[in-house]
Design a protein around this motif. Structure first.
Motif, PDB file in Angstrom:
ATOM      1  N   LEU A 196      12.616 -62.417 -61.896  1.00  9.15           N
ATOM      2  CA  LEU A 196      11.171 -62.429 -62.177  1.00  9.15           C
ATOM      3  C   LEU A 196      10.799 -63.138 -63.473  1.00  9.15           C
ATOM      4  CD1 LEU A 196      10.005 -58.875 -61.036  1.00  9.15           C
ATOM      5  CD2 LEU A 196       9.966 -61.039 -59.774  1.00  9.15           C
ATOM      6  N   GLY A 197      11.778 -63.435 -64.309  1.00  8.51           N
ATOM      7  CA  GLY A 197      11.470 -64.165 -65.529  1.00  8.51           C
ATOM      8  C   GLY A 197      11.045 -63.258 -66.671  1.00  8.51           C
ATOM      9  N   PRO A 198      10.405 -63.811 -67.704  1.00  8.76           N
ATOM     10  CA  PRO A 198      10.113 -63.050 -68.921  1.00  8.76           C
ATOM     11  C   PRO A 198       9.220 -61.840 -68.678  1.00  8.76           C
ATOM     12  CG  PRO A 198       9.824 -65.404 -69.293  1.00  8.76           C
ATOM     13  CD  PRO A 198      10.000 -65.229 -67.824  1.00  8.76           C
ATOM     14  N   TRP A 199       9.618 -60.707 -69.274  1.00  6.32           N
ATOM     15  CA  TRP A 199       8.768 -59.519 -69.210  1.00  6.32           C
ATOM     16  C   TRP A 199       7.770 -59.577 -70.371  1.00  6.32           C
ATOM     17  CZ3 TRP A 199       8.700 -56.066 -73.295  1.00  6.32           C
ATOM     18  CH2 TRP A 199       9.738 -56.168 -74.218  1.00  6.32           C
ATOM     19  N   ARG A 200       6.610 -58.929 -70.175  1.00  8.40           N
ATOM     20  CA  ARG A 200       5.528 -59.009 -71.163  1.00  8.40           C
ATOM     21  C   ARG A 200       5.285 -57.682 -71.871  1.00  8.40           C
ATOM     22  NH1 ARG A 200       0.022 -60.985 -68.716  1.00  8.40           N
ATOM     23  NH2 ARG A 200       1.217 -62.940 -68.660  1.00  8.40           N
ATOM     24  N   GLU A 201       5.314 -56.571 -71.120  1.00  5.37           N
ATOM     25  CA  GLU A 201       4.906 -55.288 -71.686  1.00  5.37           C
ATOM     26  C   GLU A 201       5.623 -54.167 -70.959  1.00  5.37           C
ATOM     27  OE1 GLU A 201       0.497 -55.033 -73.494  1.00  5.37           O
ATOM     28  OE2 GLU A 201       0.646 -54.385 -71.410  1.00  5.37           O
ATOM     29  N   VAL A 202       5.889 -53.065 -71.682  1.00  4.94           N
ATOM     30  CA  VAL A 202       6.565 -51.924 -71.075  1.00  4.94           C
ATOM     31  C   VAL A 202       5.943 -50.627 -71.573  1.00  4.94           C
ATOM     32  CG1 VAL A 202       8.360 -51.966 -72.853  1.00  4.94           C
ATOM     33  CG2 VAL A 202       8.802 -50.784 -70.715  1.00  4.94           C
ATOM     34  N   THR A 203       5.785 -49.688 -70.640  1.00  6.09           N
ATOM     35  CA  THR A 203       5.388 -48.320 -70.945  1.00  6.09           C
ATOM     36  C   THR A 203       6.444 -47.411 -70.337  1.00  6.09           C
ATOM     37  OG1 THR A 203       3.055 -48.942 -70.811  1.00  6.09           O
ATOM     38  CG2 THR A 203       3.569 -46.591 -70.735  1.00  6.09           C
ATOM     39  N   ALA A 204       7.011 -46.486 -71.129  1.00  5.94           N
ATOM     40  CA  ALA A 204       8.209 -45.790 -70.660  1.00  5.94           C
ATOM     41  C   ALA A 204       8.239 -44.322 -71.034  1.00  5.94           C
ATOM     42  CB  ALA A 204       9.448 -46.486 -71.219  1.00  5.94           C
ATOM     43  N   VAL A 205       9.116 -43.612 -70.334  1.00  5.84           N
ATOM     44  CA  VAL A 205       9.452 -42.217 -70.626  1.00  5.84           C
ATOM     45  C   VAL A 205      10.973 -42.116 -70.594  1.00  5.84           C
ATOM     46  CG1 VAL A 205       9.340 -39.841 -69.808  1.00  5.84           C
ATOM     47  CG2 VAL A 205       7.331 -41.321 -69.598  1.00  5.84           C
ATOM     48  N   ALA A 206      11.557 -41.369 -71.523  1.00  6.80           N
ATOM     49  CA  ALA A 206      12.987 -41.069 -71.513  1.00  6.80           C
ATOM     50  C   ALA A 206      13.157 -39.587 -71.811  1.00  6.80           C
ATOM     51  CB  ALA A 206      13.738 -41.916 -72.536  1.00  6.80           C
ATOM     52  N   ALA A 207      14.136 -38.961 -71.180  1.00  4.80           N
ATOM     53  CA  ALA A 207      14.314 -37.519 -71.353  1.00  4.80           C
ATOM     54  C   ALA A 207      15.793 -37.166 -71.253  1.00  4.80           C
ATOM     55  CB  ALA A 207      13.530 -36.753 -70.287  1.00  4.80           C
ATOM     56  N   ARG A 208      16.114 -36.018 -71.820  1.00  5.81           N
ATOM     57  CA  ARG A 208      17.447 -35.437 -71.664  1.00  5.81           C
ATOM     58  C   ARG A 208      17.266 -34.202 -70.800  1.00  5.81           C
ATOM     59  NH1 ARG A 208      20.501 -33.291 -76.903  1.00  5.81           N
ATOM     60  NH2 ARG A 208      18.897 -31.694 -76.635  1.00  5.81           N
ATOM     61  N   ARG A 209      17.679 -34.298 -69.530  1.00  4.06           N
ATOM     62  CA  ARG A 209      17.367 -33.259 -68.558  1.00  4.06           C
ATOM     63  C   ARG A 209      18.545 -32.334 -68.255  1.00  4.06           C
ATOM     64  NH1 ARG A 209      13.846 -31.067 -67.703  1.00  4.06           N
ATOM     65  NH2 ARG A 209      13.830 -30.911 -65.432  1.00  4.06           N
ATOM     66  N   ALA A 210      19.795 -32.874 -68.247  1.00  5.82           N
ATOM     67  CA  ALA A 210      20.872 -32.040 -67.735  1.00  5.82           C
ATOM     68  C   ALA A 210      22.209 -32.183 -68.449  1.00  5.82           C
ATOM     69  CB  ALA A 210      21.080 -32.343 -66.233  1.00  5.82           C
ATOM     70  N   ARG A 211      22.398 -33.216 -69.247  1.00  2.20           N
ATOM     71  CA  ARG A 211      23.700 -33.445 -69.864  1.00  2.20           C
ATOM     72  C   ARG A 211      23.663 -33.102 -71.354  1.00  2.20           C
ATOM     73  NH1 ARG A 211      24.548 -32.941 -65.472  1.00  2.20           N
ATOM     74  NH2 ARG A 211      25.108 -34.494 -63.895  1.00  2.20           N
ATOM     75  N   ALA A 212      24.742 -32.545 -71.853  1.00  2.00           N
ATOM     76  CA  ALA A 212      24.838 -32.152 -73.262  1.00  2.00           C
ATOM     77  C   ALA A 212      25.238 -33.371 -74.102  1.00  2.00           C
ATOM     78  CB  ALA A 212      25.848 -31.026 -73.425  1.00  2.00           C
ATOM     79  N   VAL A 213      24.295 -34.307 -74.228  1.00  2.00           N
ATOM     80  CA  VAL A 213      24.527 -35.552 -74.955  1.00  2.00           C
ATOM     81  C   VAL A 213      23.414 -35.749 -75.985  1.00  2.00           C
ATOM     82  CG1 VAL A 213      25.797 -36.662 -73.083  1.00  2.00           C
ATOM     83  CG2 VAL A 213      23.294 -36.839 -73.152  1.00  2.00           C
ATOM     84  N   ASP A 214      23.624 -36.689 -76.901  1.00  2.00           N
ATOM     85  CA  ASP A 214      22.585 -37.021 -77.876  1.00  2.00           C
ATOM     86  C   ASP A 214      21.528 -37.951 -77.286  1.00  2.00           C
ATOM     87  OD1 ASP A 214      23.966 -35.539 -79.759  1.00  2.00           O
ATOM     88  OD2 ASP A 214      25.003 -37.291 -80.585  1.00  2.00           O
ATOM     89  N   THR A 215      21.945 -38.783 -76.349  1.00  5.24           N
ATOM     90  CA  THR A 215      21.062 -39.791 -75.770  1.00  5.24           C
ATOM     91  C   THR A 215      20.257 -39.208 -74.611  1.00  5.24           C
ATOM     92  OG1 THR A 215      22.704 -40.518 -74.153  1.00  5.24           O
ATOM     93  CG2 THR A 215      22.766 -41.551 -76.330  1.00  5.24           C
ATOM     94  N   GLU A 216      19.399 -40.037 -74.022  1.00  3.92           N
ATOM     95  CA  GLU A 216      18.717 -39.644 -72.783  1.00  3.92           C
ATOM     96  C   GLU A 216      19.705 -39.614 -71.630  1.00  3.92           C
ATOM     97  OE1 GLU A 216      19.004 -43.951 -71.780  1.00  3.92           O
ATOM     98  OE2 GLU A 216      19.075 -42.734 -73.579  1.00  3.92           O
ATOM     99  N   ASP A 217      19.392 -38.880 -70.559  1.00  2.00           N
ATOM    100  CA  ASP A 217      20.153 -39.017 -69.324  1.00  2.00           C
ATOM    101  C   ASP A 217      19.293 -39.543 -68.174  1.00  2.00           C
ATOM    102  OD1 ASP A 217      18.773 -36.659 -68.688  1.00  2.00           O
ATOM    103  OD2 ASP A 217      20.533 -35.373 -68.899  1.00  2.00           O
TER     104      ASP A 217
END
Length: 366
Positions: A196-217
């Protein structure tokens, strides 16, 4: 175009190194394995014995000191990618880096800058760009056979249990750089961007739902492109029914692929829009049995080097994908819509993908 034999060395002889060894072995003599490197010299020796590699080293520095290698395949944990890639560039040796190429956008920019001062190149291993289906889709799209791109969906819904994250460098911002957005979904949305070529804009959600990690899952994003196309991107390591799926809705057809870790033509489907049944014949007229994977990517690398060009995926290509990752995290953790080019040097999300901190870390510190 003249061909030569390239002397390859694999640095880091863990699981992914086998895919690189197989790609070199399948190159029909265009490349050969000259050395294996690992901090665990016993593991390096075992790997070298399996693949009939003549030399082993305990460090990249020792390898480069000998000066008898053309290509370094960097298969180490992510935190080592940037410093080792810089060492290769300073030695004038082209480096092929497993994903993610760096832990941050700032590190990626350092590689881009170092490449301008070197006679060598840096390329990222994002092999799904090079399967027959992806190559065909880009040809048809670029030729205007599919009409305008309108909508796309991109899903990497995988499953990784707690045992997977017991490996010390996984699941942390300091050593892995991020969760499934960084280390798993990157394959699919990099393929999305290559189409698709160059992206212009992003709206996002990230969550840690089930894994015992520092990052999102899990993460999800709404993305707009310079072309006007709109896409959704989902990344997960908590999904029991695993899939890697992309769908492209063009004016004249829907083109889809669903696979897990690699696709063939059998994994692609084309649904023409009414009145555009010829699209199916254009697609099916070029069918191939070649799967996506490291072998197709490595062949493309060798072709580019034979032509005297930078090998794919170039540092510039990888930077656009890494910028998207940083923008997704920035949007998810600040609640803002983020534009391409908005994350500049000095931005917290340039130096670390978790930037100003995750919501779950802030709650824990309260």
């Amino acid at each position: 175009m003249s061909q030569r034999n390239y002397r390859s060395a694999i640095v880091g002889t863990g699981g992914i190194a086998t895919a690189h060894a197989e790609a070199v072995a399948a190159s029909a003599g265009r490349a050969g394995l000259a050395a294996a490197v690992d901090v665990d010299l016993g593991r390096a020796k075992a790997f070298a014995e399996t693949w009939q590699i003549p030399r082993v080293h305990a460090s990249l520095t020792d390898l480069l000191r000998e000066g008898e290698v053309d290509l370094v395949h960097l298969c180490t944990p992510p935190a080592l990618h940037a410093p080792l890639a810089l060492e290769c560039l300073e030695a004038g040796v082209t480096v092929l880096v497993e994903k993610p190429p760096t832990l941050s956008l700032a590190e990626m920019d350092a590689l881009v800058e170092a490449e301008t001062r070197s006679t060598a190149h840096v390329a990222t291993v994002l092999q799904h760009r090079f399967g027959a289906g992806a190559l065909r889709l880009r040809r048809l799209a670029d030729a205007g056979e599919l009409g305008r791109p309108l909508l796309a969906t991109c899903a990497t819904q995988w499953y990784r249990d707690e045992a997977y994250f017991a490996v010390p460098w996984r699941g942390t911002w300091e050593s892995e750089g991020g969760g499934p957005t960084m280390g798993h979904g990157i394959h699919q949305f990099d393929l999305l961007f290559s189409v698709l070529g160059p992206w212009r804009e992003v709206t996002a959600v990230a969550a840690r739902r089930a894994r015992a990690v520092d990052t999102e899952d899990v993460s999800t994003a709404l993305v707009t492109f310079d072309s006007g196309a709109v896409a959704t991107v989902v990344n997960s390591v908590v999904s029991p029914r695993q899939t890697s799926a992309l769908r492209f809705d063009y004016e004249r057809a829907t083109v889809e692929v669903e696979h897990l870790y690699g696709y063939t033509d059998d994994d692609w489907t084309v649904t023409p829009a009414p009145g555009h049944e010829d699209v199916a014949s254009l697609w099916n007229g070029e069918r191939s049995s070649v799967p996506s994977g490291h072998q197709g990517w490595f062949a493309a690398v060798l072709d580019a080097l034979d032509r005297g060009e930078a090998p794919p995926v170039t540092a510039g290509d990888a930077r656009r994908t890494m910028e998207f990752i940083a923008a997704l995290y920035r949007s998810a953790f600040t609640g803002e819509r983020v534009r391409s080019g908005q994350i500049t040097p000095g931005d917290p999300f340039a130096s670390r993908m978790d930037g100003t901190g995750t919501p779950w870390e802030k709650v824990r510190n309260q």
